[in-house]
Motif scaffolding. Sequence first.
Motif: not given
Ligand SMILES: [Zn+2]
Length: 324
Positions: A146-148, A150-153, A252-254, A299-301
């Motif tokens: 989704s994006h770069f 740290p918590d995602h990559v 994701n982080d929307t 991702a953070h729900f």
């Molecule tokens: Zn995140």
Amino acid sequence: MNNLSRRTVLKSAAAMAAFGLAAPVVLQHAAQAETPLEPTVGHYTYKVGDIEVTAIYDGIWKKPHDPAFIKDVSVDETKAALAKAGLTTDFMPIPLTVIVLKIGGKLIMVDAGSGVGQWQANATNLPKNMAAAGIDHTKIDTLLISHFHPDHVWGLMEKGTNAATFPNAELIVNSKEYHFWTDAGAVDRLPEGRRAAGKRIADVFPTWNNWKLVEPGSEVAPGIQILDAYGHTPGHSVFVVNSGKNQLMVSNDTMYVPGILAPHPEWQGAYDQDGPMAITTRRRIIDRVIADKMQICGAHFPFPGSGTFTKDGNAYGFAPTIQS
Ligand SMILES: [Zn+2]
């Protein structure tokens, strides 16, 4: 339970049935239910049409309260929003969940999690919980990124060596996100606090040959479309999963902490690189989810990382899916 909350639960139950969610899930309104901070079982499987979605719990960042977390909003106000959502006020709870989709015999993972010992002390559980869910990480065919952040990559790399954790998987990302972090001079253009992470990305990611850069609107896997959701980062993207009449918005982080951002979609988070753009994106994505009666995960729900949004005037209501 008062009449209002009973109506909310009934409405959520009807929505759940309409979305074909698996039977053991009980939806309750966050304001009435104590949303569990951490799951007792760190994996959970549900269906979107014929597609099997397994939510895998990485852990939680118990982020100390910080007046800078939401622009122009005091800690007292964020605490009040947390309390109203049935969440702890001791810290800002930022759980992290990754999903793996089984589509026609292929394993498609969305984001790589935070890696062990590379992000937060309480978010190191992804490998363990993935194994417990019966998923062999070496068999992942495709990773949609989704994006770069740290918590995602960071889960793409080993701690210390930066060796690729998924060397055989196809890594798919919006070309805009990839170029923002890796083009010449990218690190210098980042805000100070992001430069160390940016350097790691710029040093390591371009040495791999399993990237596939895509444009928003394209089909990235059978039945999965990538859409732009810019603002959180310049190339932040969401994925729409289609199976028959069913759709899942992988957001994701929307709407990262929906307990506080659903009632305050206008709040600008410190981690949104372009706050006003992130707000416009947030409204566009959530409005579509509601209008099209889509399932949604984030991702953070709260784990298992899904829930139901409703319109509430100019804001939204959010009922997390609670694992029973
Ligand atoms: Zn995140």
